[in-house]
Design a protein around this motif. Structure first.
Motif, mmCIF file in Angstrom:
data_model
loop_
_atom_site.group_PDB
_atom_site.id
_atom_site.type_symbol
_atom_site.label_atom_id
_atom_site.label_comp_id
_atom_site.label_asym_id
_atom_site.label_seq_id
_atom_site.Cartn_x
_atom_site.Cartn_y
_atom_site.Cartn_z
ATOM 1 N N PHE A 215 0.833 -1.198 0.000
ATOM 2 C CA PHE A 215 0.000 0.000 0.000
ATOM 3 C C PHE A 215 0.873 1.255 0.000
ATOM 4 C CE2 PHE A 215 -2.701 -3.195 2.122
ATOM 5 C CZ PHE A 215 -3.820 -3.124 1.306
ATOM 6 N N THR A 216 0.408 2.272 -0.714
ATOM 7 C CA THR A 216 1.071 3.572 -0.698
ATOM 8 C C THR A 216 0.066 4.625 -0.250
ATOM 9 O OG1 THR A 216 0.527 4.024 -3.025
ATOM 10 C CG2 THR A 216 2.622 2.937 -2.576
ATOM 11 N N LEU A 217 0.510 5.508 0.606
ATOM 12 C CA LEU A 217 -0.346 6.565 1.137
ATOM 13 C C LEU A 217 -0.265 7.775 0.220
ATOM 14 C CD1 LEU A 217 -2.163 7.723 3.354
ATOM 15 C CD2 LEU A 217 -0.081 8.380 4.602
ATOM 16 N N GLU A 218 -1.395 8.163 -0.354
ATOM 17 C CA GLU A 218 -1.433 9.293 -1.272
ATOM 18 C C GLU A 218 -1.697 10.601 -0.534
ATOM 19 O OE1 GLU A 218 -0.660 8.952 -4.587
ATOM 20 O OE2 GLU A 218 -0.160 6.941 -3.852
ATOM 21 N N SER A 219 -2.658 10.613 0.373
ATOM 22 C CA SER A 219 -2.967 11.817 1.142
ATOM 23 C C SER A 219 -3.795 11.425 2.367
ATOM 24 C CB SER A 219 -3.750 12.834 0.296
ATOM 25 O OG SER A 219 -5.004 12.305 -0.104
ATOM 26 N N PHE A 220 -3.833 12.325 3.359
ATOM 27 C CA PHE A 220 -4.657 12.070 4.535
ATOM 28 C C PHE A 220 -5.014 13.386 5.197
ATOM 29 C CE2 PHE A 220 -0.411 12.395 6.210
ATOM 30 C CZ PHE A 220 -0.555 12.972 7.467
ATOM 31 N N ALA A 221 -6.073 13.341 5.996
ATOM 32 C CA ALA A 221 -6.522 14.507 6.760
ATOM 33 C C ALA A 221 -6.946 14.026 8.144
ATOM 34 C CB ALA A 221 -7.681 15.194 6.053
ATOM 35 N N VAL A 222 -6.558 14.778 9.177
ATOM 36 C CA VAL A 222 -6.859 14.397 10.562
ATOM 37 C C VAL A 222 -7.691 15.493 11.214
ATOM 38 C CG1 VAL A 222 -5.895 13.789 12.806
ATOM 39 C CG2 VAL A 222 -4.712 13.078 10.712
ATOM 40 N N THR A 223 -8.759 15.080 11.877
ATOM 41 C CA THR A 223 -9.652 16.014 12.576
ATOM 42 C C THR A 223 -9.825 15.560 14.019
ATOM 43 O OG1 THR A 223 -10.862 16.372 10.514
ATOM 44 C CG2 THR A 223 -11.914 17.132 12.534
ATOM 45 N N LYS A 224 -9.729 16.490 14.948
ATOM 46 C CA LYS A 224 -9.903 16.150 16.355
ATOM 47 C C LYS A 224 -11.381 15.977 16.654
ATOM 48 C CE LYS A 224 -8.455 17.442 21.006
ATOM 49 N NZ LYS A 224 -7.715 18.402 21.848
ATOM 50 N N GLN A 231 -10.179 11.693 14.136
ATOM 51 C CA GLN A 231 -10.650 10.960 12.951
ATOM 52 C C GLN A 231 -9.682 11.248 11.816
ATOM 53 O OE1 GLN A 231 -14.789 11.262 11.767
ATOM 54 N NE2 GLN A 231 -14.265 10.989 9.607
ATOM 55 N N ALA A 232 -9.218 10.202 11.171
ATOM 56 C CA ALA A 232 -8.267 10.333 10.062
ATOM 57 C C ALA A 232 -8.866 9.708 8.808
ATOM 58 C CB ALA A 232 -6.947 9.657 10.417
ATOM 59 N N ASN A 233 -8.829 10.468 7.725
ATOM 60 C CA ASN A 233 -9.305 9.987 6.431
ATOM 61 C C ASN A 233 -8.109 9.838 5.490
ATOM 62 O OD1 ASN A 233 -12.030 10.095 7.291
ATOM 63 N ND2 ASN A 233 -12.107 12.276 6.821
ATOM 64 N N PHE A 234 -7.953 8.663 4.916
ATOM 65 C CA PHE A 234 -6.800 8.361 4.080
ATOM 66 C C PHE A 234 -7.239 8.041 2.644
ATOM 67 C CE2 PHE A 234 -5.791 7.104 8.394
ATOM 68 C CZ PHE A 234 -4.530 7.645 8.608
ATOM 69 N N LYS A 235 -6.414 8.457 1.705
ATOM 70 C CA LYS A 235 -6.521 7.994 0.322
ATOM 71 C C LYS A 235 -5.297 7.124 0.071
ATOM 72 C CE LYS A 235 -9.442 11.529 -1.757
ATOM 73 N NZ LYS A 235 -10.542 10.552 -1.963
ATOM 74 N N ILE A 236 -5.560 5.853 -0.135
ATOM 75 C CA ILE A 236 -4.489 4.857 -0.225
ATOM 76 C C ILE A 236 -4.600 4.127 -1.557
ATOM 77 C CG2 ILE A 236 -3.569 2.744 0.816
ATOM 78 C CD1 ILE A 236 -4.743 3.728 3.487
ATOM 79 N N ASN A 237 -3.449 3.771 -2.110
ATOM 80 C CA ASN A 237 -3.408 2.960 -3.323
ATOM 81 C C ASN A 237 -2.810 1.597 -3.016
ATOM 82 O OD1 ASN A 237 -4.542 4.802 -5.102
ATOM 83 N ND2 ASN A 237 -2.576 5.682 -5.701
ATOM 84 N N ALA A 238 -3.465 0.564 -3.487
ATOM 85 C CA ALA A 238 -2.885 -0.773 -3.449
ATOM 86 C C ALA A 238 -2.155 -0.987 -4.769
ATOM 87 C CB ALA A 238 -3.966 -1.832 -3.266
ATOM 88 N N VAL A 239 -0.837 -1.111 -4.697
ATOM 89 C CA VAL A 239 -0.010 -1.258 -5.902
ATOM 90 C C VAL A 239 0.350 -2.728 -6.045
ATOM 91 C CG1 VAL A 239 2.091 -0.524 -7.083
ATOM 92 C CG2 VAL A 239 0.892 1.060 -5.554
ATOM 93 N N MET A 240 -0.129 -3.339 -7.124
ATOM 94 C CA MET A 240 -0.034 -4.800 -7.246
ATOM 95 C C MET A 240 0.648 -5.181 -8.546
ATOM 96 S SD MET A 240 -3.985 -5.295 -6.128
ATOM 97 C CE MET A 240 -4.414 -3.963 -7.256
ATOM 98 N N ILE A 241 1.801 -5.815 -8.425
ATOM 99 C CA ILE A 241 2.535 -6.271 -9.596
ATOM 100 C C ILE A 241 1.879 -7.537 -10.121
ATOM 101 C CG2 ILE A 241 4.721 -7.252 -10.361
ATOM 102 C CD1 ILE A 241 6.119 -5.312 -8.537
ATOM 103 N N GLU A 242 1.643 -7.554 -11.424
ATOM 104 C CA GLU A 242 0.985 -8.714 -12.024
ATOM 105 C C GLU A 242 1.969 -9.782 -12.476
ATOM 106 O OE1 GLU A 242 -2.880 -7.626 -14.196
ATOM 107 O OE2 GLU A 242 -1.510 -6.025 -14.734
ATOM 108 N N LYS A 243 3.068 -9.336 -13.136
ATOM 109 C CA LYS A 243 4.041 -10.292 -13.644
ATOM 110 C C LYS A 243 5.434 -9.749 -13.379
ATOM 111 C CE LYS A 243 1.148 -12.063 -17.406
ATOM 112 N NZ LYS A 243 1.034 -12.247 -18.855
#
Length: 287
Positions: A215-224, A231-243
């Protein structure tokens, strides 16, 4: 019929003239076509001759067995470096189940079993997770939707394993997107929302940075939210090698031999194996 014969007798000279002109036209066309082919062949011979003359002055560029072997060794070295980097620094494709006998039934079993195992693990670690992740639990999906849903469920399981192991208080939501293909790997986006202490949130982010995580973290925001809770909101990418890249099994090299020339095969290394699969690997464990 008599009129036709009479016409031919009267115009016999014109008929012979037309036949001769037709033969001349055909012969001219044939000669012109032959001349064009000869001209093309002469140009090819001239180009080959110029290439040979160039090799006479630049012998290091000539397509000799030595040059081919040198380029082969360079290619193998670069491919080996790439495979080494792929194994050491890149992510790997998670294992996604394939359903072949009764796809609909097997998929529903996979969905329920994954949900039950995640709920048991979350309860054991005192982590609250969503009761549902948006997949239809009644009826059956269409056959063309099963591969996408299976991939999304697999990725959700992996990210929830990390969330539960990091000890966050509440997983508010995990929403998978649609995967996109880039070069030799896939990217599947995830929107993740959690609630926990600052330590729990930082611990989760540290687990995402673990070498065994794809997983790679693209961006996040934290609110008290409340005393000591965020509360933390994350935009995450799952990077998956096929071959994984692999060196070709054989590379043919022309070898000059006494009394003639023949083509031989130069041994090449074994194809590089695929990187180890991280499925089921707990956070903190190196590849």
């Amino acid at each position: 019929m008599k009129k036709l014969l009479s016409f031919l007798k009267k115009n016999l000279n014109f008929v012979f003239l037309a036949v001769v002109l037709g033969m001349l036209g055909y012969g001219y066309t044939l000669i012109r076509k032959t001349q064009q082919e000869l001209k093309k062949m002469e140009e090819e011979i001239k180009a080959k001759h110029e290439e040979i003359r160039k090799y006479q002055t630049q012998k290091e560029l000539a397509p000799s067995p030595e040059l081919v072997n040198k380029l082969q060794q360079q290619y193998i070295a670069i491919a080996g470096q790439f495979n080494s980097m792929l194994n050491r620094f890149s992510t790997t494709y998670p294992t996604v189940p394939e359903f072949k006998v009764f796809p609909n039934v097997e998929f529903k079993e996979f969905l329920f079993e994954t949900g039950d195992s995640l709920k048991k693990k979350a309860k054991k670690n005192d982590v609250i997770i969503p009761s549902s992740f948006g997949f239809q639990e009644t009826g059956f999906p269409s056959s063309d939707q099963i591969p996408l849903f299976s991939l999304q469920i697999t990725i959700i399981k992996h990210i929830l394993d990390i969330l539960i192991d990091s000890g966050v208080s509440v997983v508010n939501s995990v929403v998978p997107g649609v995967p996109s293909t880039v070069a030799f790997y896939k990217i599947l986006p995830l929107d993740v929302s959690i609630t926990g202490t600052s330590i729990e949130i930082v611990k989760f982010m540290r687990y995402l940075n673990n070498p065994s995580s794809f997983f790679t973290l693209e961006s996040f925001a934290v609110t008290k939210r409340s005393s000591g809770m965020f509360q933390a909101n994350f935009k995450i990418n799952a990077v998956m090698i096929e071959k994984a890249a692999a060196v070709p099994e054989t590379i043919t090299v022309a070898k000059a031999q006494t009394g003639g020339s023949s083509a031989g095969n130069v041994p090449s290394p074994q194809p590089a194996g695929a990187p180890p699969q991280p499925a089921g690997t707990p956070p903190g464990t190196a590849k």
